[in-house]
Design an enzyme around this catalytic site. Structure first.
Site, PDB file in Angstrom:
ATOM      1  N   LYS A 101      12.185   3.149   6.137  1.00 22.05           N
ATOM      2  CA  LYS A 101      11.569   1.882   6.523  1.00 22.05           C
ATOM      3  C   LYS A 101      12.607   0.777   6.379  1.00 22.05           C
ATOM      4  CE  LYS A 101       8.413  -1.707   4.984  1.00 22.05           C
ATOM      5  NZ  LYS A 101       7.236  -2.103   4.201  1.00 22.05           N
ATOM      6  N   GLY A 162       2.124  -9.247   0.994  1.00 22.91           N
ATOM      7  CA  GLY A 162       1.452  -9.547  -0.272  1.00 22.91           C
ATOM      8  C   GLY A 162       0.459 -10.683  -0.219  1.00 22.91           C
ATOM      9  N   ALA A 188       1.888  -5.008   6.265  1.00 20.19           N
ATOM     10  CA  ALA A 188       1.825  -6.269   5.510  1.00 20.19           C
ATOM     11  C   ALA A 188       0.681  -7.165   5.962  1.00 20.19           C
ATOM     12  CB  ALA A 188       3.114  -7.060   5.579  1.00 20.19           C
ATOM     13  N   GLY A 189       0.007  -7.721   4.987  1.00 17.65           N
ATOM     14  CA  GLY A 189      -1.001  -8.736   5.239  1.00 17.65           C
ATOM     15  C   GLY A 189      -2.436  -8.276   5.069  1.00 17.65           C
ATOM     16  N   ASN A 210       0.350  -2.030   0.483  1.00 14.99           N
ATOM     17  CA  ASN A 210       0.635  -1.797  -0.935  1.00 14.99           C
ATOM     18  C   ASN A 210      -0.221  -2.715  -1.799  1.00 14.99           C
ATOM     19  OD1 ASN A 210       3.739  -1.215  -2.785  1.00 14.99           O
ATOM     20  ND2 ASN A 210       1.715  -1.556  -3.598  1.00 14.99           N
ATOM     21  N   THR A 211      -0.003  -4.025  -1.654  1.00 16.85           N
ATOM     22  CA  THR A 211      -0.671  -4.973  -2.548  1.00 16.85           C
ATOM     23  C   THR A 211      -2.195  -4.927  -2.423  1.00 16.85           C
ATOM     24  OG1 THR A 211       1.259  -6.386  -2.247  1.00 16.85           O
ATOM     25  CG2 THR A 211      -0.634  -7.370  -3.342  1.00 16.85           C
TER      26      THR A 211
END
Lengths: 263, 73
Positions: A101, A162, A188-189, A210-211
């Site tokens: 990535k 995040g 993301a997001g 992830n977050t």
């Protein structure tokens, strides 16, 4: 249903890709990854702690390459050069593994991608035989350029890394999907399960997060929710939603035979 | 005897470290406790494959990066 996500010729059953950062310990990391059903998991490459206990458990013992497709990232890199160096190290670390990535960031406050450096790094990495899944902005022209360079998946942000702000510009994601043949994976997001479902309903090939899992009050429960959301969104996309019909109500039950009717 | 041993200074992950002259990458890895661990090593910007650890001798002023996999998104 035979509906696989195919990246660089390899097929995956799960369309949810997860990161391994921000968990409170390895036990929670492992439990969340297992609950997510993800087959592809991202890892970071960092300097080893010199002088500290070298016998502490390592991430790769918890999440072995024999069980998961590891996706080393270039998080924290702000130049093409640093990103390329990081992934060369990752390839050596993972015995020649080439699926990576790429992300090259523009500034530490927004973590917004620097697409100029990203494009430069992608060219070098593809030339060196890497299979590059690339984090980028939701600019459809840049996305197409990255595909033309040879990236194996285009991974636009839905909102900032995040942030948990969800999908801020579904129209741009659609513009990207219209132009790009390789999988488009929202990276993301995503903040909660409905965000992931919306991404999949739009027709994205997958979602990487992830977050949204790690920062949930109960990460393992959220990992399971995300698994279901990605599956539900994908099935809804494949099923084809009904058209929206404002002011054109259509009852679901028969209109004939209603008691007390005069006909 | 120590007086005649030549010492070199290498930079490992941003910190200087003194080593006896003609230290191999393999003996440094051993000294750091990383033998058999999953690490990757870059010397002056170039990857040193594991297979070359024993043969490569460190030199004064070398810049080394020793990395591992950690959790990340």
């Amino acid at each position: 249903m035979n509906d696989k996500l195919i990246i660089a010729g390899k097929s995956y059953s799960s369309r949810l890709l997860v990161g391994t950062g921000k968990y409170k310990d390895f036990a929670e990391t492992r439990a969340a990854v297992e609950a997510s059903g993800a087959e592809i998991i991202t890892i970071a490459i960092r300097r080893s702690n010199i002088g500290q206990n070298p016998n502490e458990p390592s991430l790769l013992e918890i999440l072995p390459p024999s069980k998961y497709t590891l996706l080393p990232n270039t998080a924290g890199c702000y130049t093409a050069e640093d990103a390329v160096r990081t992934l060369r190290l990752a390839r050596e670390l993972l015995d020649g593994h080439t699926l990576v990535k790429l992300e090259v960031l523009g500034d530490p406050q927004s973590l917004y991608p620097n697409v100029i450096e990203t494009i430069a790094a992608a060219k070098t990495l593809v030339a060196e035989g890497f299979q590059v899944m690339v984090y980028t902005s939701d600019d459809p022209i840049v996305a197409k350029q990255l595909e033309d360079i040879g990236c194996v998946a285009i991974m636009p942000l839905a909102s900032l890394i995040g942030s948990g702000m969800g999908i801020l510009n579904p129209w741009n994601l659609q513009l990207i999907m219209e132009r790009v043949q390789v999988p488009v994976i929202v990276d993301a997001g995503v903040g909660t399960a409905s965000d992931a479902a919306i991404a999949m309903e739009l027709g994205c090939g997958g979602v990487l997060m992830n977050t949204a899992i790690a920062a949930a009050h109960n990460p393992v429960l959220m990992a399971g929710a995300m698994k279901k959301a990605v599956e539900a969104g994908r099935e809804a996309y494949l099923a084809g939603r009904m058209p929206k019909k404002l002011y054109s109500a259509s009852p679901s039950s028969p209109t004939a035979g209603i008691i007390g009717s005069t006909r | 005897m120590i007086g005649i041993l030549k010492v070199i200074t290498v930079n490992i992950n941003g910190a200087p470290r003194q080593l006896p002259d003609s230290t191999s990458v393999a003996s440094l890895i051993d000294e750091l406790g990383f033998t058999g661990k999953r690490i990757a090593l870059e010397r002056n910007g170039e990857i040193v494959p594991r297979s070359a650890f024993a043969a490569q001798q460190l030199a004064d002023g070398d810049r080394l990066e020793v990395v591992v996999a950690v959790g990340g998104g």
